[in-house]
Motif scaffolding. Structure first.
Motif, PDB file in Angstrom:
ATOM      1  N   ALA A   5       0.835  -1.206   0.000  1.00 60.76           N
ATOM      2  CA  ALA A   5       0.000   0.000   0.000  1.00 60.76           C
ATOM      3  C   ALA A   5       0.871   1.258   0.000  1.00 60.76           C
ATOM      4  O   ALA A   5       0.576   2.235  -0.698  1.00 60.76           O
ATOM      5  N   ALA A   6       1.946   1.229   0.762  1.00 68.30           N
ATOM      6  CA  ALA A   6       2.847   2.380   0.816  1.00 68.30           C
ATOM      7  C   ALA A   6       3.533   2.600  -0.530  1.00 68.30           C
ATOM      8  O   ALA A   6       3.593   3.724  -1.040  1.00 68.30           O
ATOM      9  N   LEU A   7       4.050   1.521  -1.125  1.00 69.09           N
ATOM     10  CA  LEU A   7       4.715   1.648  -2.422  1.00 69.09           C
ATOM     11  C   LEU A   7       3.736   2.071  -3.515  1.00 69.09           C
ATOM     12  O   LEU A   7       4.096   2.818  -4.418  1.00 69.09           O
ATOM     13  N   ASP A   8       2.494   1.603  -3.409  1.00 66.12           N
ATOM     14  CA  ASP A   8       1.475   1.998  -4.388  1.00 66.12           C
ATOM     15  C   ASP A   8       1.167   3.493  -4.331  1.00 66.12           C
ATOM     16  O   ASP A   8       0.673   4.061  -5.297  1.00 66.12           O
ATOM     17  N   SER A   9       1.460   4.110  -3.185  1.00 70.24           N
ATOM     18  CA  SER A   9       1.204   5.544  -3.057  1.00 70.24           C
ATOM     19  C   SER A   9       2.302   6.391  -3.703  1.00 70.24           C
ATOM     20  O   SER A   9       2.154   7.609  -3.813  1.00 70.24           O
ATOM     21  N   LEU A  10       3.376   5.744  -4.130  1.00 73.99           N
ATOM     22  CA  LEU A  10       4.491   6.460  -4.750  1.00 73.99           C
ATOM     23  C   LEU A  10       4.382   6.409  -6.273  1.00 73.99           C
ATOM     24  O   LEU A  10       3.823   5.461  -6.822  1.00 73.99           O
ATOM     25  N   PRO A  11       4.956   7.385  -6.952  1.00 72.83           N
ATOM     26  CA  PRO A  11       4.948   7.335  -8.416  1.00 72.83           C
ATOM     27  C   PRO A  11       5.702   6.093  -8.907  1.00 72.83           C
ATOM     28  O   PRO A  11       6.807   5.807  -8.440  1.00 72.83           O
ATOM     29  N   PRO A  12       5.124   5.342  -9.836  1.00 70.12           N
ATOM     30  CA  PRO A  12       5.757   4.112 -10.294  1.00 70.12           C
ATOM     31  C   PRO A  12       6.919   4.334 -11.253  1.00 70.12           C
ATOM     32  O   PRO A  12       7.714   3.422 -11.485  1.00 70.12           O
ATOM     33  N   ASP A  13       7.050   5.541 -11.780  1.00 71.60           N
ATOM     34  CA  ASP A  13       8.043   5.789 -12.818  1.00 71.60           C
ATOM     35  C   ASP A  13       9.383   6.302 -12.285  1.00 71.60           C
ATOM     36  O   ASP A  13      10.240   6.705 -13.053  1.00 71.60           O
ATOM     37  N   ARG A  14       9.560   6.281 -10.973  1.00 76.56           N
ATOM     38  CA  ARG A  14      10.842   6.717 -10.407  1.00 76.56           C
ATOM     39  C   ARG A  14      11.112   5.945  -9.116  1.00 76.56           C
ATOM     40  O   ARG A  14      10.190   5.463  -8.462  1.00 76.56           O
ATOM     41  N   PRO A  15      12.377   5.854  -8.723  1.00 73.48           N
ATOM     42  CA  PRO A  15      12.687   5.166  -7.471  1.00 73.48           C
ATOM     43  C   PRO A  15      12.250   6.009  -6.277  1.00 73.48           C
ATOM     44  O   PRO A  15      12.155   7.233  -6.374  1.00 73.48           O
ATOM     45  N   PRO A  16      11.962   5.355  -5.147  1.00 73.22           N
ATOM     46  CA  PRO A  16      11.630   6.116  -3.934  1.00 73.22           C
ATOM     47  C   PRO A  16      12.784   7.041  -3.541  1.00 73.22           C
ATOM     48  O   PRO A  16      13.950   6.672  -3.645  1.00 73.22           O
ATOM     49  N   THR A  17      12.442   8.226  -3.080  1.00 73.80           N
ATOM     50  CA  THR A  17      13.436   9.217  -2.662  1.00 73.80           C
ATOM     51  C   THR A  17      13.563   9.217  -1.137  1.00 73.80           C
ATOM     52  O   THR A  17      12.777   8.577  -0.430  1.00 73.80           O
ATOM     53  N   ALA A  18      14.498  10.002  -0.643  1.00 76.03           N
ATOM     54  CA  ALA A  18      14.655  10.165   0.807  1.00 76.03           C
ATOM     55  C   ALA A  18      13.385  10.771   1.400  1.00 76.03           C
ATOM     56  O   ALA A  18      12.945  10.388   2.490  1.00 76.03           O
ATOM     57  N   ASP A  19      12.775  11.700   0.692  1.00 77.86           N
ATOM     58  CA  ASP A  19      11.514  12.294   1.165  1.00 77.86           C
ATOM     59  C   ASP A  19      10.403  11.245   1.207  1.00 77.86           C
ATOM     60  O   ASP A  19       9.586  11.231   2.128  1.00 77.86           O
ATOM     61  N   ASP A  20      10.376  10.372   0.196  1.00 75.11           N
ATOM     62  CA  ASP A  20       9.386   9.288   0.197  1.00 75.11           C
ATOM     63  C   ASP A  20       9.577   8.405   1.428  1.00 75.11           C
ATOM     64  O   ASP A  20       8.619   8.046   2.104  1.00 75.11           O
ATOM     65  N   TRP A  21      10.840   8.065   1.708  1.00 74.35           N
ATOM     66  CA  TRP A  21      11.117   7.207   2.861  1.00 74.35           C
ATOM     67  C   TRP A  21      10.697   7.904   4.154  1.00 74.35           C
ATOM     68  O   TRP A  21      10.106   7.280   5.037  1.00 74.35           O
ATOM     69  N   ALA A  22      10.966   9.188   4.275  1.00 73.17           N
ATOM     70  CA  ALA A  22      10.562   9.937   5.473  1.00 73.17           C
ATOM     71  C   ALA A  22       9.048   9.869   5.647  1.00 73.17           C
ATOM     72  O   ALA A  22       8.541   9.663   6.757  1.00 73.17           O
ATOM     73  N   SER A  23       8.327  10.018   4.560  1.00 76.19           N
ATOM     74  CA  SER A  23       6.867   9.957   4.617  1.00 76.19           C
ATOM     75  C   SER A  23       6.383   8.555   5.004  1.00 76.19           C
ATOM     76  O   SER A  23       5.497   8.407   5.850  1.00 76.19           O
ATOM     77  N   LEU A  24       6.973   7.548   4.392  1.00 80.68           N
ATOM     78  CA  LEU A  24       6.566   6.168   4.695  1.00 80.68           C
ATOM     79  C   LEU A  24       6.887   5.799   6.137  1.00 80.68           C
ATOM     80  O   LEU A  24       6.068   5.204   6.832  1.00 80.68           O
ATOM     81  N   SER A  25       8.075   6.157   6.594  1.00 76.19           N
ATOM     82  CA  SER A  25       8.464   5.779   7.949  1.00 76.19           C
ATOM     83  C   SER A  25       7.613   6.504   8.992  1.00 76.19           C
ATOM     84  O   SER A  25       7.280   5.928  10.031  1.00 76.19           O
TER      85      SER A  25
END
Length: 158
Positions: free
Chosen positions: A77-97
């Motif tokens: 569910a968390a990965l699905d909330s991220l854009p599929p066309d790019r790798p997760p960023t540090a900001d993405d990880w901060a949001s997920l964590s």
């Protein structure tokens, strides 16, 4: 999530073996993650799996989340909330964590309570269904009637 791509460029992608080696996981783990739609591959003209380089960061996120006990469905569910066309960023990880922090804190509290009850139970060794503070605190289950009971959260509230 595998897909054939007519604009496939093998120089810009990694084989399943390369991803496994670089990510430090088994090839079977990558196949499993793909079957659960956590990662995606493209197919070469020879029908071999090829991964975009960003999959390495996705696998890193998956492994980090698994290490702290996040269930795969929540990781998906968390990965699905991220854009599929790019790798997760540090900001993405901060949001997920941040998203997982409250649940982790709750589980830590529950595990500490279990640990504290375990210390008192080790000496008796009875694990009595009627009186064990771990298995059936204060015989709460007996008051709920006959039959099996799910203990998960009930045990934590004791």
């Amino acid at each position: 999530m595998s897909k054939k791509n007519s604009g496939f460029d093998p120089r810009r992608t990694l084989s399943v073996g390369e991803v496994a080696t670089r990510a430090g996981v088994a090839v079977s783990a990558l196949h499993f993650y793909e079957s659960k739609k956590l990662i995606a591959s493209e197919r070469s003209e020879g029908n071999q799996r090829r991964y975009r380089r960003g999959v390495l960061r996705r696998v890193a996120v998956i492994k980090a989340a698994q290490r702290v006990g996040i269930p795969l469905d929540e990781i998906k569910a968390a990965l699905d909330s991220l854009p599929p066309d790019r790798p997760p960023t540090a900001d993405d990880w901060a949001s997920l964590s941040t998203r997982w922090r409250d649940d982790l804190n709750k589980r830590i509290t529950e595990l500490e309570a279990l640990r504290d009850h375990l210390d008192g139970c080790i000496g008796c060794g009875c694990l009595s269904v009627a009186s064990c503070p771990l298995r059936n605190p204060y015989d709460k289950l007996g008051r709920e009637g006959p039959g099996a009971r799910l203990l998960g959260e009930k045990l934590m509230r004791a």
